[in-house]
Design a protein around this motif. Structure first.
Motif, PDB file in Angstrom:
ATOM      1  N   GLU A  86       0.667  -1.101   0.040  1.00 12.99           N
ATOM      2  CA  GLU A  86      -0.045   0.142  -0.069  1.00 12.99           C
ATOM      3  C   GLU A  86       0.942   1.097   0.084  1.00 12.99           C
ATOM      4  OE1 GLU A  86      -3.380   1.067  -0.333  1.00 12.99           O
ATOM      5  OE2 GLU A  86      -2.130   3.150   0.126  1.00 12.99           O
ATOM      6  N   ARG A  87       0.725   2.262  -0.820  1.00 14.45           N
ATOM      7  CA  ARG A  87       1.585   3.272  -0.931  1.00 14.45           C
ATOM      8  C   ARG A  87       1.410   4.338   0.010  1.00 14.45           C
ATOM      9  NH1 ARG A  87       1.038   5.847  -6.010  1.00 14.45           N
ATOM     10  NH2 ARG A  87       2.549   7.513  -5.117  1.00 14.45           N
ATOM     11  N   SER A 116     -11.958   4.090  -0.796  1.00 17.44           N
ATOM     12  CA  SER A 116     -12.637   3.572   0.234  1.00 17.44           C
ATOM     13  C   SER A 116     -12.798   4.539   1.395  1.00 17.44           C
ATOM     14  CB  SER A 116     -11.728   2.446   0.837  1.00 17.44           C
ATOM     15  OG  SER A 116     -11.498   1.577  -0.502  1.00 17.44           O
ATOM     16  N   VAL A 170     -22.558   5.109   1.776  1.00 16.75           N
ATOM     17  CA  VAL A 170     -23.876   4.164   1.833  1.00 16.75           C
ATOM     18  C   VAL A 170     -23.393   2.649   1.882  1.00 16.75           C
ATOM     19  CG1 VAL A 170     -25.975   4.035   0.948  1.00 16.75           C
ATOM     20  CG2 VAL A 170     -24.889   6.278   1.403  1.00 16.75           C
ATOM     21  N   VAL A 208       4.199   1.251  -5.706  1.00 13.54           N
ATOM     22  CA  VAL A 208       4.643   0.369  -6.790  1.00 13.54           C
ATOM     23  C   VAL A 208       4.827   1.409  -7.955  1.00 13.54           C
ATOM     24  CG1 VAL A 208       4.395  -1.804  -8.170  1.00 13.54           C
ATOM     25  CG2 VAL A 208       3.579  -1.840  -5.863  1.00 13.54           C
ATOM     26  N   TYR A 266     -13.293  -0.962 -10.654  1.00 12.35           N
ATOM     27  CA  TYR A 266     -14.268  -1.379  -9.374  1.00 12.35           C
ATOM     28  C   TYR A 266     -14.833  -0.134  -8.582  1.00 12.35           C
ATOM     29  CZ  TYR A 266     -15.343  -3.932  -5.358  1.00 12.35           C
ATOM     30  OH  TYR A 266     -16.273  -4.347  -4.417  1.00 12.35           O
ATOM     31  N   THR A 321     -19.634  -1.329  -0.588  1.00 10.33           N
ATOM     32  CA  THR A 321     -20.707  -1.992  -0.224  1.00 10.33           C
ATOM     33  C   THR A 321     -20.535  -3.591  -0.516  1.00 10.33           C
ATOM     34  OG1 THR A 321     -22.479  -0.337  -0.604  1.00 10.33           O
ATOM     35  CG2 THR A 321     -23.341  -2.864  -0.443  1.00 10.33           C
TER      36      THR A 321
HETATM   37  C1  LIG Z   1     -17.361   9.897  -4.742  1.00  9.88           C
HETATM   38  C2  LIG Z   1     -17.281   8.587  -4.548  1.00  9.88           C
HETATM   39  C3  LIG Z   1     -18.298   7.984  -3.786  1.00  9.88           C
HETATM   40  C4  LIG Z   1     -18.916   6.390  -3.600  1.00  9.88           C
HETATM   41  N1  LIG Z   1     -19.884   6.362  -2.571  1.00  9.88           N
HETATM   42  C5  LIG Z   1     -19.940   4.895  -2.531  1.00  9.88           C
HETATM   43  C6  LIG Z   1     -21.034   4.754  -1.621  1.00  9.88           C
HETATM   44  O1  LIG Z   1     -21.712   5.286  -0.939  1.00  9.88           O
HETATM   45  N2  LIG Z   1     -20.999   3.210  -1.339  1.00  9.88           N
HETATM   46  C7  LIG Z   1     -20.570   2.253  -1.887  1.00  9.88           C
HETATM   47  O2  LIG Z   1     -20.782   0.848  -1.698  1.00  9.88           O
HETATM   48  N3  LIG Z   1     -19.328   2.812  -2.890  1.00  9.88           N
HETATM   49  C8  LIG Z   1     -19.086   3.976  -3.208  1.00  9.88           C
HETATM   50  N4  LIG Z   1     -18.231   4.266  -3.860  1.00  9.88           N
HETATM   51  C9  LIG Z   1     -17.333   3.467  -4.648  1.00  9.88           C
HETATM   52  C10 LIG Z   1     -16.280   2.654  -3.714  1.00  9.88           C
HETATM   53  O3  LIG Z   1     -15.868   3.922  -2.895  1.00  9.88           O
HETATM   54  C11 LIG Z   1     -15.210   2.118  -4.446  1.00  9.88           C
HETATM   55  O4  LIG Z   1     -15.769   1.140  -5.365  1.00  9.88           O
HETATM   56  C12 LIG Z   1     -14.220   1.340  -3.577  1.00  9.88           C
HETATM   57  O5  LIG Z   1     -13.783   2.268  -2.508  1.00  9.88           O
HETATM   58  C13 LIG Z   1     -12.999   1.057  -4.318  1.00  9.88           C
HETATM   59  O6  LIG Z   1     -12.109   0.265  -3.593  1.00  9.88           O
HETATM   60  P1  LIG Z   1     -10.686   0.009  -4.011  1.00  9.88           P
HETATM   61  O7  LIG Z   1      -9.942  -0.799  -2.681  1.00  9.88           O
HETATM   62  O8  LIG Z   1     -10.874  -0.835  -5.311  1.00  9.88           O
HETATM   63  O9  LIG Z   1     -10.252   1.186  -4.299  1.00  9.88           O
HETATM   64  P2  LIG Z   1      -9.147   2.327  -3.382  1.00  9.88           P
HETATM   65  O10 LIG Z   1      -9.914   2.405  -1.985  1.00  9.88           O
HETATM   66  O11 LIG Z   1      -9.001   3.704  -4.057  1.00  9.88           O
HETATM   67  O12 LIG Z   1      -7.926   1.573  -3.154  1.00  9.88           O
HETATM   68  C14 LIG Z   1      -6.851   1.454  -3.906  1.00  9.88           C
HETATM   69  C15 LIG Z   1      -5.639   1.518  -2.863  1.00  9.88           C
HETATM   70  O13 LIG Z   1      -4.490   1.071  -3.831  1.00  9.88           O
HETATM   71  C16 LIG Z   1      -3.571   1.906  -3.427  1.00  9.88           C
HETATM   72  N5  LIG Z   1      -2.483   2.183  -4.296  1.00  9.88           N
HETATM   73  C17 LIG Z   1      -2.782   2.659  -6.001  1.00  9.88           C
HETATM   74  N6  LIG Z   1      -1.846   2.613  -6.480  1.00  9.88           N
HETATM   75  C18 LIG Z   1      -0.679   1.890  -5.804  1.00  9.88           C
HETATM   76  C19 LIG Z   1       0.697   1.646  -6.086  1.00  9.88           C
HETATM   77  N7  LIG Z   1       1.156   2.089  -7.294  1.00  9.88           N
HETATM   78  N8  LIG Z   1       1.428   1.044  -5.267  1.00  9.88           N
HETATM   79  C20 LIG Z   1       0.858   0.760  -3.970  1.00  9.88           C
HETATM   80  N9  LIG Z   1      -0.604   0.941  -3.694  1.00  9.88           N
HETATM   81  C21 LIG Z   1      -1.235   1.687  -4.495  1.00  9.88           C
HETATM   82  C22 LIG Z   1      -4.235   3.336  -2.991  1.00  9.88           C
HETATM   83  O14 LIG Z   1      -3.444   3.985  -2.181  1.00  9.88           O
HETATM   84  C23 LIG Z   1      -5.514   2.554  -2.339  1.00  9.88           C
HETATM   85  O15 LIG Z   1      -5.431   2.566  -0.797  1.00  9.88           O
HETATM   86  C24 LIG Z   1     -17.881   5.699  -4.187  1.00  9.88           C
HETATM   87  C25 LIG Z   1     -16.730   6.096  -4.758  1.00  9.88           C
HETATM   88  C26 LIG Z   1     -16.585   7.694  -4.959  1.00  9.88           C
HETATM   89  C27 LIG Z   1     -15.229   7.950  -5.819  1.00  9.88           C
END
Ligand SMILES: Cc1cc2nc3c(=O)[nH]c(=O)nc-3n(C[C@H](O)[C@H](O)[C@H](O)COP(=O)(O)OP(=O)(O)OC[C@H]3O[C@@H](n4cnc5c(N)ncnc54)[C@H](O)[C@@H]3O)c2cc1C
Length: 439
Positions: A34-35, A44, A50, A177, A388, A394
């Motif tokens: 994790e960066r 996230s 919600v 990364v 994603y 959720t």
């Molecule tokens: C404005 C907004 C509102 C939303 N509202 C909702 C909601 O109400 N309910 C719901 O269910 N969903 C909601 N979503 C969607 C939901 O938040 C996302 O689908 C979910 O958080 C994605 O999770 P993730 O782990 O894929 O991404 P992220 O949380 O972005 O995690 C990716 C991780 O990878 C790390 N990373 C990236 N590149 C690198 C690298 N090169 N090296 C090391 N680490 C790296 C980042 O630091 C980050 O921690 C919303 C999204 C947004 C943008």
């Protein structure tokens, strides 16, 4: 070189949930890279918060997400109770502002049933019934989703990290990364000054806003480009916050761009906010300002495959977005006007400060279209999850289990031993049946 059997890039809610499932099913050296200093720092944590019930998800076209949302609701509910984390079932009204929009709500009622929701959880109300429930909401009709819940996804991600660590997962934070190189012995993950670099026998890319870049680094998903859209929120002052007690969403004016219309949001601490909007920004961390990003755009525009973005830039979708959304992003007045369509008593002055912003990474296909569903791409010794997006927070626990099942079916986890450790908090059995998993 630090050696691992499985390295997951990205400690967001998805990567962290998957880490939990891999460690609860298998023995091996499992790391999350994790960066940032802590998990869940980006989408996230910076989201609407919600737990969406799947009444608005098409039961076949969005089947996996609909199932993941339905199954994960029970998982999160028990989890929040066990870990004493906030869980506030405030409910959501999805409103039809005019009669022509009511059929979309009727269709949603059918989706709710097809996706396994209890009929008592959703109710279609006419404008008068809505006024009895929420006197300051003006509409022709509304769907009342009574079990929609607000949570703190950042806190949930941190708690899942602790459970994954208890099963032996190592979280390597401050590990950004930069480059990925597959060789006959595994995949090497390089991170600038960070030492030692990591070698893994299998890479799982859950890097959210950087997932497409890392997939390109690994030489896959080259037919896809990505665009980042920032969603800003505004905080509603305490006095006007009392206008409405539930979340309020609207029937999207552009069904292809449902993330354009701002909502009235109840936060888990009781604050009210409106948002998000959707402003194109040049990268996954452009949380502030707009014009200062101009140089970033020039670089992004010519990144391969540039044709996808060019076709998107010429599409009607982009023209809708750029003109309207850029203006609203800068203008508190425009945001309040949009919400006044369903909460007429809200005034511009009620938006007292900017809240945080969140960034959505959207994949653009060869035709220049924004892809709606999550995408899975297999590479040499690697698997990549792109696009994603909502309701990704959720659905993360059940979607994570689904992905582990997919990897197992492909033989990607055959180098790991079967696990005999105790499983807590989620059991595979509670997810496998309802998600239709093979193993
Ligand atoms: C404005 C907004 C509102 C939303 N509202 C909702 C909601 O109400 N309910 C719901 O269910 N969903 C909601 N979503 C969607 C939901 O938040 C996302 O689908 C979910 O958080 C994605 O999770 P993730 O782990 O894929 O991404 P992220 O949380 O972005 O995690 C990716 C991780 O990878 C790390 N990373 C990236 N590149 C690198 C690298 N090169 N090296 C090391 N680490 C790296 C980042 O630091 C980050 O921690 C919303 C999204 C947004 C943008």
């Amino acid at each position: 070189m630090d050696d691992w059997d499985v390295a997951i890039v990205g400690g967001g809610i998805l990567g962290t949930s998957i880490a939990y499932w891999v460690a609860s099913r298998y023995d091996g050296r499992i790391a999350v890279l994790e960066r940032e200093a802590r998990v869940g720092e980006h989408a996230s944590r910076r989201n609407t918060g919600v737990v969406h019930r799947p009444f608005y998800l098409h039961p076949t076209r969005a089947r996996t997400f609909a199932r993941a949302s339905q199954v994960s609701y029970g998982l999160w509910k028990r989890y929040a109770a066990e870990r004493k984390l906030p869980w506030s079932a405030v409910g959501t009204l999805k409103v039809a502002r005019v009669e022509e929009e009511v059929k979309a709500l009727e269709e949603n009622l059918q989706f709710a049933a097809a996706n396994g929701m209890d009929p008592k959880e959703v109710e279609l109300l006419d404008g008068r019934d809505v006024a009895k429930l929420e006197p300051n909401v003006a509409c022709a009709a509304a769907l009342h989703a009574k079990t929609d819940t607000v949570v703190d996804y950042g806190a949930l991600t941190e708690a899942v990290r602790a459970d994954a660590e208890a099963l032996g997962v190592r979280f390597l934070t401050h590990f950004p990364v930069d480059a990925v190189e597959a060789n006959p012995y595994g995949v090497v993950l390089m991170a600038g000054a960070y030492r030692p670099w990591v070698r893994t026998r299998f890479l799982l890319n859950c890097a959210g806003g950087e997932a497409v870049r890392l997939a390109h680094e690994a030489g896959v998903a080259t037919e896809y480009a990505d665009l980042h859209f920032r969603g800003d929120y505004w905080i509603v002052g305490a006095e006007a916050g009392g206008l409405v007690g539930r979340n309020v969403y609207t029937v999207p004016r552009h069904p292809d761009l449902p993330f354009l219309d701002p909502h009235w949001v109840v936060r888990v601490d009781g604050r009210r906010e409106i948002g998000p909007n959707a402003v194109p920004v040049p990268g996954p961390y452009a949380y502030e300002g707009l014009f200062r990003h101009a140089p970033g755009w020039a670089a992004r525009a010519f990144e391969p495959p540039a044709g996808n973005k060019l076709r998107f830039a010429l599409s009607r979708t982009f023209l809708t977005l750029s003109a309207r959304e850029m203006v609203s992003a800068l203008s508190r007045g425009e945001m309040s006007r949009r919400v006044q369509r369903f909460i007429p008593r809200l005034r511009e002055g009620d938006l007292v400060a900017r809240g945080f912003a969140g960034i959505r990474a959207n994949v653009v296909d060869r035709r220049g279209g924004l892809v709606k569903e999550a995408i899975e791409v297999a590479g040499p010794r690697s698997y990549h999850i792109l696009n994603y997006n909502s309701p990704g927070a959720t659905g993360a626990p059940a979607y994570g289990a689904y992905l582990v099942d997919r990897l197992a079916a492909r033989g990607d986890l055959d180098h790991l031993g079967k696990n005999t450790k105790s499983r807590s908090p989620w059991t595979w059995e509670s997810v496998a049946g309802p998600m239709g998993l093979a193993s």
